[in-house]
Design an enzyme around this catalytic site. Structure first.
Site, PDB file in Angstrom:
ATOM      1  CD  GLU A 169       7.886  -4.215  -5.411  1.00 17.48           C
ATOM      2  OE1 GLU A 169       7.030  -4.936  -5.923  1.00 17.48           O
ATOM      3  OE2 GLU A 169       7.680  -3.865  -4.363  1.00 17.48           O
ATOM      4  NE  ARG A 173       4.743  -5.526  -7.321  1.00 19.93           N
ATOM      5  CZ  ARG A 173       3.778  -4.481  -6.921  1.00 19.93           C
ATOM      6  NH1 ARG A 173       2.807  -4.126  -7.873  1.00 19.93           N
ATOM      7  NH2 ARG A 173       3.964  -3.802  -5.936  1.00 19.93           N
ATOM      8  CG  ASP A 296       7.733  -8.025   4.409  1.00 18.97           C
ATOM      9  OD1 ASP A 296       8.636  -8.061   3.843  1.00 18.97           O
ATOM     10  OD2 ASP A 296       6.676  -7.281   4.187  1.00 18.97           O
ATOM     11  CD  GLU A 433       0.360  -7.573   3.077  1.00 23.49           C
ATOM     12  OE1 GLU A 433       1.006  -7.476   2.159  1.00 23.49           O
ATOM     13  OE2 GLU A 433      -0.677  -6.793   3.264  1.00 23.49           O
TER      14      GLU A 433
END
Length: 530
Positions: A169, A173, A296, A433
């Site tokens: 993360e 980010r 993913d 998404e």
């Protein structure tokens, strides 16, 4: 040989053979198979030889870097008073400003806004919404707001939080946001902060068995190693590589290359990967095989790393193409009733029990397929992308509030509905998404239906998620008057609204895919020649 002859050969009765010898034999076989499974899960799972390792290391050797990388392209984006935007872009920009101004009013400097109670959440302590929003501010031409955010970064952003933070993360980010802002604006302060963050992460990047740590205490430099999701391992390479290219500090790209090489060599199921990796650096074969949560962005970064490095590493492209083939072979299904395409999952490597659940997180996949076609890969992928995008939009269209839940379950018989909502995961948390895929599908096809679908999704956010204090998630998309989730995810500003805004751009060359590739948090990173 007749069955009855076998017991007589060993001097035992037929009944004793059936009820004693056969069960004991089957039990021993089961124990042996279980032992082999455990052995495979706990020992090295690489199929290449030492010579192969040396060959891949030479292929991935760090290239000479220039002392300083200037912004790749001068975007000359419109200023605050531009009339060049479409009417829909202006509405999306207003929505962003409502979210941003509420964050400024109630949560400035904190990670995320609580839009219902008008409070804040601090789970990173890194001004997450500010850093995540920098490139969206720039793209939307909000230069005054960008300057305010830039000054906060310069004066207040430090990396000394005394808490265990998730490496993945922080990288996608914070590091991704800083590097994107640097390349868009050319402001050195963002690169300086990115280098500081990279240095703070170095203890986490001392790989153990080919994988980085899961969490790190930035103040004390204490990393935590252990089991880690495949997406976390496979989705930090673009940002680390770009940090090296921008700073001329080679160690970050070397780590990215070592991780990517390790993942490349690991044994897979027709190029599909289990969702978790154990502390020994091997896939946990008892973990699910999915395109959704925990796996993913691994698939996403196979393609995007190939693009980022000037399409020079053929093995990255080949790994991606083989993975698409594996997904089509194992995980792609069609609902019997209407033929809606979806991607499910296997419960684990061994049983390959198929689950008919498709998560919203998997709706990134059609956009990735379209991006590959835009970069010259198999044009037949676009047909699959169109079918999957349709399914993802149906997840919105069929709900009571026209917003998609976290997942749906598909029927297996013609008399079943195409899919059913699952009450336990019926919330909408402002995810990006589907609108991400709409953006890529419009680029690839110029079909106006993707803009129409995007606009319907935006209107549903406006109707049901907008509150006085910002934008809130929906607790149950099946309820006519749903309650709100008291959190405005930073990715709503970083990704969801950004992709919606770009979907309606009449000058797609402004952020040309020939110059930039988006990371998994929709932060723009430049494409290099090598």
């Amino acid at each position: 040989m007749r069955f009855s002859v076998i017991p007589s050969m060993f001097g035992i009765t037929r009944m004793k053979f059936l009820f004693i010898i056969v069960p004991i034999t089957l039990l021993l076989i089961y124990v042996f198979v279980t032992f082999v499974k455990i052995l495979l899960d706990s020992h090295e799972d690489l199929y290449d030889t030492p010579a192969d390792r040396d060959r891949y290391r030479k292929t991935l050797a760090p290239r000479p870097l220039t002392p300083k990388l200037v912004p790749v392209i001068d975007l000359e984006l419109p200023d605050d008073h531009s009339t060049e935007r479409s009417s829909k872009q202006k509405e999306i920009r207003k929505a962003f400003l409502h979210a941003w101004n509420c964050y400024k009013r109630y949560a400035w400097g904190r990670d995320e806004l609580k839009p219902v109670s008008k409070g804040w959440i601090d789970w990173m302590g890194l001004g997450l919404t500010i850093v995540d929003s920098l490139d969206t501010l720039w793209i939307m031409g909000l230069k005054d707001e960008f300057r305010i955010a830039r000054n906060w970064v310069a004066d207040n952003l430090t990396f000394a939080r005394d808490a265990d933070l998730q490496l993945f993360e922080v990288v996608i980010r914070e590091l991704g946001g800083l590097l994107s802002a640097y390349h868009l604006s050319g402001d050195q302060v963002f690169l300086t902060k990115a280098i500081q963050l990279g240095n703070a992460l170095l203890p986490c990047l001392k790989l153990e068995n080919g994988i980085p740590c899961t969490r790190i205490n930035l103040r004390h430099g204490f990393p935590t190693f252990g089991s880690i999701s495949t997406a976390e391992v496979g989705s930090i390479e673009m940002e680390l590589r770009e940090l090296s290219r921008s700073s001329n500090i080679a160690v970050f790209e070397k780590v990215a290359q070592d991780i990517t090489s390790h993942l490349h060599r690991m044994r897979k199921l027709d190029s599909l990967v289990p969702a978790y990796i154990n502390p020994n650096g091997n896939f946990m074969r008892t973990a699910s095989i999915t395109v959704g949560p925990s796996a993913d962005s691994y698939y996403e970064y196979l393609l995007k790393q190939w693009i980022q490095t000037g399409k020079k590493h053929d093995w990255l492209r080949n790994d991606y193409l083989k993975a698409v083939d594996g997904i089509k072979k194992h995980l792609l299904r069609f609902s019997p009733r209407s033929g809606l395409a979806y991607v499910g999952s296997y419960s684990d490597w061994y049983s390959r029990h198929f689950r008919t659940v498709m998560e919203h997180l998997a709706c990134f996949f059609p956009g990735t397929l379209a991006l590959g076609v835009l970069h010259g890969l198999d044009p037949s992928h676009l047909n699959l992308a169109e079918n999957l995008t349709k399914t993802c939009y149906k997840m919105y269209e069929k709900s009571e509030v026209r917003l998609a839940p976290e997942a749906v379950s598909f029927g297996t018989q013609s008399y079943h509905q195409d899919f059913q909502f699952i009450l336990a995961v019926a919330q909408n948390v402002l995810r990006p998404e589907t609108v991400e895929s709409l953006f890529y599908m419009y680029l690839a096809t110029q079909d106006e239906k993707y803009r129409q679908w995007g606009w319907q999704i935006f209107k549903a956010f406006e109707k049901h998620s907008r509150v006085e204090g910002g934008y809130a998630g929906i607790s149950n998309v099946l309820a006519k008057t749903p309650s709100h989730i008291d959190k405005m995810e930073s990715f709503f500003l970083a990704e969801t609204l950004k992709y919606l805004y770009l979907l309606f751009s009449d000058s797609q060359d402004v952020l040309s895919i020939r110059h930039f590739v988006f990371n998994t948090e929709a932060h723009l990173l430049p494409i290099h020649d090598s």
